[in-house]
Design a protein around this motif. Sequence first.
Motif, short mmCIF file in Angstrom:
data_model
loop_
_atom_site.label_atom_id
_atom_site.label_comp_id
_atom_site.label_asym_id
_atom_site.label_seq_id
_atom_site.Cartn_x
_atom_site.Cartn_y
_atom_site.Cartn_z
N ALA A 1 93.97 45.58 -23.78
CA ALA A 1 92.74 45.21 -24.50
C ALA A 1 93.09 44.71 -25.89
O ALA A 1 92.58 43.66 -26.32
N LEU A 2 93.97 45.42 -26.59
CA LEU A 2 94.36 44.97 -27.94
C LEU A 2 94.96 43.57 -27.87
O LEU A 2 94.63 42.69 -28.66
N LEU A 3 95.85 43.38 -26.88
CA LEU A 3 96.52 42.09 -26.75
C LEU A 3 95.51 40.98 -26.44
O LEU A 3 95.59 39.89 -27.01
N MET A 4 94.57 41.27 -25.55
CA MET A 4 93.61 40.23 -25.16
C MET A 4 92.62 39.93 -26.28
O MET A 4 92.19 38.80 -26.45
N ILE A 5 92.27 40.95 -27.09
CA ILE A 5 91.44 40.67 -28.27
C ILE A 5 92.23 39.77 -29.22
O ILE A 5 91.68 38.87 -29.86
N GLY A 6 93.55 39.99 -29.26
CA GLY A 6 94.42 39.14 -30.07
C GLY A 6 94.66 37.77 -29.46
O GLY A 6 95.44 36.98 -30.00
N GLY A 7 94.02 37.48 -28.32
CA GLY A 7 94.04 36.14 -27.77
C GLY A 7 95.19 35.83 -26.83
O GLY A 7 95.46 34.66 -26.57
N GLU A 8 95.89 36.85 -26.34
CA GLU A 8 97.01 36.57 -25.44
C GLU A 8 96.90 37.41 -24.15
O GLU A 8 96.13 38.35 -24.07
N PHE A 9 97.70 37.01 -23.16
CA PHE A 9 97.76 37.70 -21.88
C PHE A 9 99.13 38.34 -21.71
O PHE A 9 100.11 37.84 -22.24
N ASP A 10 99.20 39.40 -20.93
CA ASP A 10 100.52 39.89 -20.52
C ASP A 10 100.48 40.20 -19.02
O ASP A 10 99.95 41.22 -18.60
N LEU A 11 101.02 39.27 -18.24
CA LEU A 11 101.09 39.49 -16.80
C LEU A 11 102.34 40.27 -16.41
O LEU A 11 102.51 40.67 -15.27
N SER A 12 103.23 40.49 -17.38
CA SER A 12 104.51 41.11 -17.03
C SER A 12 104.48 42.62 -17.17
O SER A 12 105.49 43.29 -16.94
N ILE A 13 103.34 43.20 -17.53
CA ILE A 13 103.33 44.62 -17.87
C ILE A 13 103.67 45.50 -16.66
O ILE A 13 104.39 46.49 -16.80
N GLY A 14 103.25 45.09 -15.45
CA GLY A 14 103.60 45.86 -14.26
C GLY A 14 105.11 45.84 -14.04
O GLY A 14 105.73 46.85 -13.67
N SER A 15 105.73 44.69 -14.29
CA SER A 15 107.18 44.58 -14.14
C SER A 15 107.90 45.42 -15.19
O SER A 15 108.97 45.98 -14.93
N ILE A 16 107.29 45.52 -16.39
CA ILE A 16 107.90 46.34 -17.45
C ILE A 16 107.84 47.81 -17.04
O ILE A 16 108.79 48.57 -17.28
N VAL A 17 106.75 48.21 -16.36
CA VAL A 17 106.67 49.59 -15.85
C VAL A 17 107.85 49.84 -14.91
O VAL A 17 108.56 50.85 -15.04
N GLY A 18 108.09 48.93 -13.99
CA GLY A 18 109.20 49.09 -13.05
C GLY A 18 110.54 49.09 -13.75
O GLY A 18 111.41 49.93 -13.47
N PHE A 19 110.71 48.18 -14.70
CA PHE A 19 111.97 48.02 -15.40
C PHE A 19 112.30 49.26 -16.23
O PHE A 19 113.41 49.78 -16.17
N ALA A 20 111.28 49.75 -16.97
CA ALA A 20 111.51 50.92 -17.83
C ALA A 20 111.79 52.16 -16.99
O ALA A 20 112.69 52.95 -17.30
N GLY A 21 111.04 52.30 -15.89
CA GLY A 21 111.24 53.46 -15.02
C GLY A 21 112.65 53.47 -14.43
O GLY A 21 113.34 54.50 -14.43
N MET A 22 113.10 52.32 -13.95
CA MET A 22 114.44 52.25 -13.36
C MET A 22 115.51 52.42 -14.42
O MET A 22 116.58 52.97 -14.15
N THR A 23 115.23 51.97 -15.65
CA THR A 23 116.21 52.18 -16.73
C THR A 23 116.44 53.67 -16.95
O THR A 23 117.59 54.13 -17.04
#
Lengths: 290, 359
Positions: free
Chosen positions: B81-103
Amino acid sequence: MSGNGTPLLEIRNVSKYFGSVIALEDVSAFVRAGEVTCLLGDNGAGKSTLIKVLSGVHKPTKGQYFFDGKEYNFNSPRDALELGIATVYQDLAMIPLMSVWRNFFLGSEPTKGWGPFKSYDAEFAKTTTKAEMAKMGIDIRDPDQTVGTLSGGERQSVAIARAVYFGAKVLILDEPTAALGVKQAGVVLKYILQARNRGIGVIFITHNPHHAYPVADHFVILRRGQVYGDYTKAELPLEQLVQMMAGGADLEVLQHELEAASREGGEEAEALAETAQNIEAELDELGDDA
Amino acid sequence: MATDSAPAPAAPPPASDERLREVSQLSRLLARPELGAVVGAVLVWVFFAIVAFDNNFISWATTAAILNRAAPLGILAVAVALLMIGGEFDLSIGSIVGFAGMTIMVLSFPSEGGGFGWSLWPAVFAALVIALLTGWFNGYLVIMTKLPSFIITLATLFIFRGLTIALTRLRTNRTQLGDLDEVSGFALADTLFASQFTIFGARFRVAILWWIGLAILATWVLLRTKQGNWIFGAGGDANAARSVGVPVNKVKIALFMTTAFAGFLVALIQAVQFNGADTLRGFQQEFDAIIAVVVGGTLLTGGYGSAIGALFGALIFAMVQQGIIITGVDGDWFQVFVGTVLVVAVIFNNFVRQKAAQR
């Protein structure tokens, strides 16, 4: 107010070239504290370039820039702003979806508290916005309303009040009345006088002599990148100003051309006829004023 | 300065302005972006309370299940929500969940299994740093290329997911790693991120507190700090904000790092809770988060929205999911329902916003 003092802001013999294009040639102008200098010119006269030189966006190719008697050479609009040279552009740099008070302080938010608990002092921002607008003679209804719901004139006034509050000594206004109706334009002209009465030097850019004449102390008329005339109000009656601006003769020629075109019929004929009538009406109006 | 100027023509400000209609509390409330989501949450709850009455929808157990489901999604949604109010999208957040978990998993996995054999907290810290770097990378690419963040993060969605799968397989030859509870330092992590507390016999997860805490923090930042003002400004009109001195680029990069942090936090919570991670963890959660945010009243075009709205958006999402499960409706229908709720919510929000603007 002063009036005969030394100029607060002055440019001397300024030229600006873009490659082979001569945008400005040997232009000189000044504004004193508590005075309004009007820069007049039709489209393509070099008004936009001159604003950008004055506000520090463009460096002049030749010539000198003085503020408060000292020569400056700005690298960015920030430099000019720090001296108190504020420019209010036509697009106003305001965010329609944000409230008036949030817009007013955007980029210079007042804070209270300490360290990680430092917060935006919203109460101060709201009361100050309302008070500053009142000082300009603007009665803002509700500082919580979004800028998008304000009329064009009101938005101009917020932008002007903001620049004044943040310490503008010189206010450069880029066609503030261009997109406004008659009444709204009158309102903005009133705020220009308010700013002048507070001791600010105002540079008012416009192509409309009827808006310029009531508020200006001083006129600089640009034509094709050069100063075509530089007068105090006492030296220049309104009808002469109008004549110098576009030239009544030019308008008459245009009117005849349009009428001729519309007689030939075709798709655009009606639109052209209407335009011709508008020009005729304007000519009448100019005649009345003269 | 204004000592000898003409007196202002305005009369002394009257106690009340005749142009200012008495605006009722209700109508002021209507102007809030999260209103649609709050009303929507109530409607969805009432709907299932009636339809699924016989299936015990109104019970502490179901409430706990809904909140437990909403929490991880809600943590992502608040940041998005903060990011979208700031006018941008993040489609990679699900991948970051996977990446951080595996790290976390690969670093703490025993070395005989292909891991690095670190204890848990250094692994967690490393995952945090890496997640923040991915967020910075997203933001930096968006600022530098001036391409829409939709495209940039669509690319990093694949890059980060692909890296997660490829690196994990390269090192451990597996796609799932477990037994996190055997790593030293697990007990504290379990308390902080996966413990449960019992109220009226129902078990609530501690993630709910993280979710609500972050929503409150985000709301405070948005409404009561200058950085919050900058976020609205950057999303409302980046050029206008820049021209009055808002560091728009820094704000946007910080927002991408915030969503990446949320992805990291969800990865950590899930790794501890499920005692391991999977290379596909977080798959498609970016869409769930965006749905929750939009249902929560945030504009897709930026400059307008709320973190509390995102909290309620996630709640609606979880209620629908849980409601469908307990009513015994075929789970295949879930996506149809979610899509419908999304469209209805956006139409309703637009309607409310127009009403609010005309007040």
